[in-house]
Motif scaffolding. Structure first.
Motif, PDB file in Angstrom:
ATOM      1  N   LEU A  86       1.321  -3.215  -5.809  1.00 28.27           N
ATOM      2  CA  LEU A  86       0.698  -3.003  -4.500  1.00 28.27           C
ATOM      3  C   LEU A  86       0.522  -1.515  -4.224  1.00 28.27           C
ATOM      4  CD1 LEU A  86       2.449  -5.762  -2.377  1.00 28.27           C
ATOM      5  CD2 LEU A  86       0.000  -5.544  -2.783  1.00 28.27           C
ATOM      6  N   LEU A  93      -7.119   2.746  -3.713  1.00 19.64           N
ATOM      7  CA  LEU A  93      -8.024   2.751  -2.559  1.00 19.64           C
ATOM      8  C   LEU A  93      -8.024   4.111  -1.875  1.00 19.64           C
ATOM      9  CD1 LEU A  93      -7.204  -0.748  -0.974  1.00 19.64           C
ATOM     10  CD2 LEU A  93      -9.316  -0.095  -2.128  1.00 19.64           C
TER      11      LEU A  93
ATOM     12  N   PHE B 487      -5.429  -1.457   3.651  1.00 18.45           N
ATOM     13  CA  PHE B 487      -5.845  -2.647   2.906  1.00 18.45           C
ATOM     14  C   PHE B 487      -6.915  -3.435   3.640  1.00 18.45           C
ATOM     15  CE2 PHE B 487      -2.239  -1.876   0.191  1.00 18.45           C
ATOM     16  CZ  PHE B 487      -2.728  -2.289  -1.046  1.00 18.45           C
ATOM     17  N   ASP B 490     -10.182  -0.551   3.782  1.00 12.23           N
ATOM     18  CA  ASP B 490     -10.789  -0.217   2.492  1.00 12.23           C
ATOM     19  C   ASP B 490     -10.663  -1.352   1.481  1.00 12.23           C
ATOM     20  OD1 ASP B 490     -11.336   2.121   3.684  1.00 12.23           O
ATOM     21  OD2 ASP B 490     -10.037   3.387   2.471  1.00 12.23           O
ATOM     22  N   GLY B 491      -9.609  -2.147   1.633  1.00 17.26           N
ATOM     23  CA  GLY B 491      -9.450  -3.274   0.729  1.00 17.26           C
ATOM     24  C   GLY B 491     -10.587  -4.270   0.923  1.00 17.26           C
ATOM     25  N   GLU B 494     -13.764  -2.843  -0.394  1.00 15.60           N
ATOM     26  CA  GLU B 494     -13.761  -2.918  -1.857  1.00 15.60           C
ATOM     27  C   GLU B 494     -14.086  -4.348  -2.322  1.00 15.60           C
ATOM     28  OE1 GLU B 494     -13.163  -0.484  -3.934  1.00 15.60           O
ATOM     29  OE2 GLU B 494     -12.750  -1.539  -5.819  1.00 15.60           O
ATOM     30  N   GLU B 496     -15.816  -6.437  -0.744  1.00 16.63           N
ATOM     31  CA  GLU B 496     -17.225  -6.663  -0.493  1.00 16.63           C
ATOM     32  C   GLU B 496     -18.061  -6.045  -1.608  1.00 16.63           C
ATOM     33  OE1 GLU B 496     -21.174  -6.305   1.322  1.00 16.63           O
ATOM     34  OE2 GLU B 496     -19.887  -4.554   1.526  1.00 16.63           O
ATOM     35  N   ALA B 497     -17.652  -4.854  -2.040  1.00 18.87           N
ATOM     36  CA  ALA B 497     -18.390  -4.206  -3.125  1.00 18.87           C
ATOM     37  C   ALA B 497     -18.324  -5.057  -4.398  1.00 18.87           C
ATOM     38  CB  ALA B 497     -17.826  -2.816  -3.377  1.00 18.87           C
ATOM     39  N   VAL B 511     -13.720 -10.609 -15.523  1.00 21.70           N
ATOM     40  CA  VAL B 511     -12.525  -9.874 -15.111  1.00 21.70           C
ATOM     41  C   VAL B 511     -12.563  -9.647 -13.602  1.00 21.70           C
ATOM     42  CG1 VAL B 511     -11.333  -7.661 -15.286  1.00 21.70           C
ATOM     43  CG2 VAL B 511     -12.272  -8.754 -17.316  1.00 21.70           C
ATOM     44  N   GLU B 515      -9.660  -9.824 -10.458  1.00 20.13           N
ATOM     45  CA  GLU B 515      -9.519  -8.697  -9.543  1.00 20.13           C
ATOM     46  C   GLU B 515      -9.700  -9.122  -8.094  1.00 20.13           C
ATOM     47  OE1 GLU B 515      -7.924  -5.906 -10.679  1.00 20.13           O
ATOM     48  OE2 GLU B 515      -9.306  -5.009  -9.236  1.00 20.13           O
ATOM     49  N   GLU B 518      -6.668 -10.981  -6.895  1.00 16.91           N
ATOM     50  CA  GLU B 518      -5.488 -10.140  -6.666  1.00 16.91           C
ATOM     51  C   GLU B 518      -5.646  -9.256  -5.454  1.00 16.91           C
ATOM     52  OE1 GLU B 518      -3.174  -8.613 -10.511  1.00 16.91           O
ATOM     53  OE2 GLU B 518      -2.723  -7.830  -8.515  1.00 16.91           O
ATOM     54  N   LEU B 519      -6.793  -8.652  -5.354  1.00 13.89           N
ATOM     55  CA  LEU B 519      -6.992  -7.759  -4.213  1.00 13.89           C
ATOM     56  C   LEU B 519      -6.962  -8.553  -2.902  1.00 13.89           C
ATOM     57  CD1 LEU B 519      -7.473  -4.957  -3.144  1.00 13.89           C
ATOM     58  CD2 LEU B 519      -9.909  -5.219  -3.558  1.00 13.89           C
ATOM     59  N   ALA B 522      -3.506  -9.094  -2.009  1.00  9.01           N
ATOM     60  CA  ALA B 522      -2.884  -7.847  -1.552  1.00  9.01           C
ATOM     61  C   ALA B 522      -3.279  -7.566  -0.106  1.00  9.01           C
ATOM     62  CB  ALA B 522      -3.289  -6.689  -2.453  1.00  9.01           C
ATOM     63  N   ASP B 525      -1.341  -9.817   2.130  1.00 13.90           N
ATOM     64  CA  ASP B 525       0.071  -9.427   2.206  1.00 13.90           C
ATOM     65  C   ASP B 525       0.287  -8.178   3.037  1.00 13.90           C
ATOM     66  OD1 ASP B 525       1.323 -11.381   0.804  1.00 13.90           O
ATOM     67  OD2 ASP B 525       1.123 -10.395  -1.145  1.00 13.90           O
ATOM     68  N   MET B 526      -0.606  -7.232   2.928  1.00 17.04           N
ATOM     69  CA  MET B 526      -0.334  -5.910   3.474  1.00 17.04           C
ATOM     70  C   MET B 526      -0.969  -5.625   4.833  1.00 17.04           C
ATOM     71  SD  MET B 526       1.692  -4.530   1.330  1.00 17.04           S
ATOM     72  CE  MET B 526       1.623  -2.782   1.689  1.00 17.04           C
TER      73      MET B 526
END
Ligand SMILES: Cc1cc2nc3c(=O)[nH]c(=O)nc-3n(C[C@H](O)[C@H](O)[C@H](O)COP(=O)(O)O)c2cc1C
Ligand code: SF4
Ligand code: SF4
Ligand code: SF4
Ligand code: SF4
Ligand code: FES
Lengths: 211, 630
Positions: A86, A93, B487, B490-491, B494, B496-497, B511, B515, B518-519, B522, B525-526
């Protein structure tokens, strides 16, 4: 000053209870990476680097150490693969918001990315990084809010967040007696972790408003 | 004591305007009606001088059958109702049909249904109407599986009329509570009913009230959350526009239950009509002593204030809302402390959704056991949904919790099951799940990885690209995030990108799917607040259930044939009749005329994929293909 016993990485430690976990650990010599925490301003939960895992009813869960208050018996892990992964994600980022005037920041983030990389496969994403940098109006600012918060704390309140979501920005608020109201203290400049505020807050933020 | 003769008087007055001895035309003037020309109809009908005292013309809220708007009903003095729906075509012809009907010649054109008051001269809600004749079978089906408990007055009463609300039983729950029940009894009843918050999280309302009422701080506050930011969901708006007093009554009851002295309605400023109706309701209630000091002559006093919200999605999140109300930026903060123990200015604050509050009077009047008669054990009662997307009859519906998706989508919505691929449940932070027959209750929806949210229900047919839809939702959330957490801000950007790279064919391998997953996890979670935590639901659910669509995109192929960069238009020469339509319509001259047997062909390098040729060809000989990278 009340102290409680917490379990950090399987070791029992006695820490202060009246401060955020990140600070309590800091005082015990355990340094968690962080960019948005400052002991005068308290936890804010923006940068995502101080993540640890704590034991909850639902098992081990990631949490921000700057937003946790130590409680007796709290079980914390600071170095698990989940934590490292994490942190690496957060660092990745954050790097997109670079480049940063302070080289230490780049180094810290690069290091965290590497540490996390050992635990998971990460695709090469230089292109994506370049893309998101291109759209960033203020490269070098990670929007950690420290400058906004310190300026508010000293009761000048010259800085504010503008916009929201991916368009969030920090901005300088002009005042009638602008020169008198700001510029001399440089509290924001001193607290900014990335070195973005240069040479002054007005210069760093104002020019970008109409860009 | 003002009660009960005071309410009695209002009720008599309301009854007269609700069931008058003259013919009465009611026009649905909620936002959905207005957007399909209802105001114009109203203007023309009220302008008819010759009627003056013979025919009454008035506005009502939304009946729910938004698909047939503008909706007009005619009540004849014998208690018959003729419901007309013009399906967006309110022209002079339709106007005349109503006029003739009001003059005693009801036509069958545009007639949706004819109903009758079970007891002529009394009407409390739609449950008191008995269907006599069906004009449009769809209209009857639309209502058949519904249980309009808290929306029963919507579209039948004038939302601006306090007397009509009282005539349909309004404020009698309040009177009952104030004079016969202690605040603790009210809490106990709500707790026993098992009512769960309708604003998204489904927290037990009784429990929330109990927590607040146990606080040592005597100054307590109740807030009606009417921020409703979910695109595609408008249940709160529909309620406020059609029956604002029911929300107000719920709010007063909640305040009485927790002994609050101040209450607020936090309402989105993009809902001008809801704001207006609420303001009127508040001042009408105050004028007759339903608000203010010693309500209805009881010992309980309450002021209600209206706060207009700036209207960002995140402002509906309760902690962020509390900040906005104290003049700060709409930025959530970490709970605990929960608002019910320390909320607005540090005082215990109950935050409840509009629909949650509208359930309270019903519970007080009918009791917790009656409330539990519909719904499931853990999700009792009814729920309002906004049915949208690929259905024949979109609208605003109320069904028992636990109703099957089949009943809602196929019976009420009229969608053909074979055409439906997926359902988007719970708004932008809900989930995208395969269409199957499941029960619409909190637990079942959660078990699919989605959330009930505020009750958006979007039906998606096989032509919808779910990857593109999920991308769109993530983009929405990335814009609406407050931006405080890395997160979430920007998460999500990201994510969206990455999704964009799939829909525009830039993603070169699978792949990216791992990703994405996982993102997303994340971010969940965050993130610090519910927005970030749930924003990734559409990605995670669509990845779980429709992974093959993602895999196809990673290979450069869009199975739904909608992602422009991944599709091609081709002309099937063997079927071409040389009508020249495609050739003429193409804005970029991409359709080339050839010699020989192949008359026309699309020059891919010039095609901008506008679909014009595809939609124009009268012989259906243009096809869309998505071959992918080979
Ligand atoms: C991002 C976000 C947006 C929300 N928007 C709304 C909203 O528009 N209306 C609402 O009633 N609740 C909304 N909520 C839920 C509220 O935070 C809160 O849980 C709810 O108003 C409580 O009322 P209830 O218990 O009656 O559901 C939102 C939550 C989140 C995380
Ligand atoms: S220099 Fe100006 S903007 Fe910066 S902290 Fe001081 S008063 Fe605030
Ligand atoms: S300028 Fe510096 S302190 Fe201010 S938000 Fe940006 S990175 Fe943080
Ligand atoms: S999760 Fe998103 S919306 Fe919520 S506090 Fe964090 S940045 Fe703001
Ligand atoms: S899709 Fe549009 S641009 Fe392409 S060939 Fe057809 S009409 Fe021309
Ligand atoms: S230090 Fe905790 S999130 Fe930045």
């Amino acid at each position: 000053m009340k102290r409680v016993e917490v379990i950090i990485d399987n070791q029992v430690l006695s820490v202060r209870q009246d401060i955020p976990l990140i600070q309590a650990l800091r005082e015990q010599g355990i340094l968690l990476p962080s960019l948005c925490y400052h002991r005068l301003l308290g936890g804010y939960g923006s940068c995502g680097l101080c993540v640890v895992e704590i034991y909850t009813e639902a098992g081990w869960r990631p949490r921000h150490a700057c937003l946790l208050q130590p409680e007796a018996g709290l079980q914390v892990k600071t170095n698990t693969p989940t934590v490292l992964r994490l942190r690496a994600r957060a660092a990745r980022l954050l790097l997109r918001r670079g480049p940063f005037p302070k080289k230490e920041v780049e180094e810290l983030l690069g290091h965290l990315v590497q540490k996390g990389e050992k635990t998971c496969f990460e695709p090469d994403d230089k292109e994506a990084a370049a893309r998101s940098r291109a759209g960033n109006p203020a490269p070098g600012c990670i929007l950690c809010g420290l400058c906004v918060r310190i300026c508010e704390k000293i009761r000048k309140s010259r800085l504010t967040f503008l916009g929201r979501g991916k368009n969030l920005q920090v901005s300088f608020v002009s005042a009638e007696e602008e020169a008198a109201a700001c510029g001399s203290c440089k509290a924001c400049q001193r607290i900014c972790p990335t070195g973005f505020i240069e040479p002054s807050a007005r210069e760093a933020f104002k020019a970008r408003l109409y860009k | 004591m003002i009660f009960p003769c005071h309410l009695q008087e209002l009720a008599e007055k309301g009854k007269k305007s609700l069931c008058p001895s003259n013919p009465k035309i009611s026009i649905g003037l909620a936002t959905c009606g207005r957007s399909s020309g209802a105001l114009d109809l109203e203007k023309k009908l009220t302008a008819r001088q010759s009627w003056k005292s013979e025919v009454l013309v008035g506005g009502v809220g939304c009946l729910g059958a938004c698909y047939a708007e503008p909706l007009v009903s005619l009540r004849t003095p014998d208690g018959r109702y003729y419901f007309y729906g013009f399906h967006g075509q309110a022209d002079s012809n339709s106007l005349w049909q109503i006029i003739r009907a009001a003059e005693g010649v009801p036509s069958t054109r545009y007639l949706l249904a004819r109903a009758r008051e079970r007891q002529p001269g009394t009407l409390q809600g739609i449950q008191d109407l008995e269907l006599e004749k069906v004009g449009d079978p769809g209209f009857a089906l639309f209502f058949k599986a519904q249980a309009r408990r808290i929306t029963g007055r919507c579209g039948l009463i004038n939302p601006e009329s306090l007397p009509e609300y009282v005539a349909t039983g309004g404020y009698s729950a309040l009177a009952r509570a104030l004079f016969q029940l202690q605040p603790e009894d009210v809490i106990a009843m709500v707790a026993a009913s098992g009512l769960r918050g309708r604003g998204g999280a489904g927290f037990l309302t009784g429990k929330k009230w109990e927590l607040a009422s146990l606080s040592p701080d005597p100054e307590r506050i109740v807030i009606a959350n009417a921020d409703e930011g979910d695109p595609g969901a408008y249940m709160d708006r529909a309620l406020l526009e059609s029956d604002p007093h029911s929300v107000l009554e719920g709010l007063i009851l909640a305040s009485y239950a927790v002994r609050a002295s101040r209450a607020y309605v936090f309402v989105r400023h993009e809902y001008p009509l809801a704001v207006q109706n609420l303001r009127r309701a508040i001042s009408a209630a105050r004028a007759v002593g339903i608000l203010g000091k010693q309500i209805l002559g009881s010992g309980f006093s309450l002021e209600v204030h209206l706060v207009e919200s700036p209207g960002a999605f995140v402002c509906g999140e309760e902690t962020s809302m509390l900040r906005v109300m104290t003049g700060k930026r709409g930025e959530p903060y970490l709970r605990p402390p929960y608002p019910s123990s320390a909320g607005l200015w540090g005082h215990p604050t109950v935050v409840n959704n509009v629909e949650t509050l509208a359930n309270i009077p019903w519970i007080i009047l009918h009791g917790p056991d009656a409330f539990r008669e519909v719904g499931t054990e853990k999700s009792p009662g009814t729920k309002i949904f906004c049915l949208a997307g690929d259905v024949k009859r979109p609208g605003f519906i109320e069904v028992p919790l636990g109703t099957s998706t089949r009943a809602v989508i196929e019976e009420i919505g009229g969608a053909a099951p074979s055409s439906i691929k997926a359902l988007q449940v719970g708004g932008p932070s809900g989930g995208i799940v395969p269409y199957s027959d499941f029960s619409l209750d909190y637990e079942s929806v959660a078990s699919l990885g989605a959330i009930m949210g505020s009750g958006g229900l979007v039906v998606l047919n096989t032509n919808r690209c779910l990857v593109d839809l999920a991308r769109h939702l993530v983009d929405f959330m990335a814009r609406e995030s407050c931006g405080k957490c890395l997160f979430c801000r920007d998460g999500l950007a990201e994510l969206e990108a990455m999704m964009t790279s799939l829909t525009n064919g830039e993603a070169r391998s699978e792949v990216v799917l791992a990703e994405l997953e996982e993102l997303s996890k994340a971010v969940a979670d965050m993130a610090l607040c519910g927005l970030g935590k749930t924003a990734v639901n559409p990605v995670l659910t669509s990845l779980k259930f429709f992974r093959e669509e993602y895999e196809a995109h990673a290979r450069g192929k869009c199975p739904a044939l909608t992602c422009r960069p991944l599709i091609n238009f081709e002309i099937i020469s063997s079927q071409c009749r040389d009508c020249r339509c495609c050739y003429l319509v193409c804005p970029t001259d991409a359709v080339k005329r050839r010699g020989g047997r192949e008359l026309y062909a699309v020059a891919q390098e010039h095609c901008i994929k506008c679909r014009a040729c595809y939609e124009t060809c009268p012989f259906g000989c243009i096809k869309i293909t998505s071959e992918g990278r080979l």
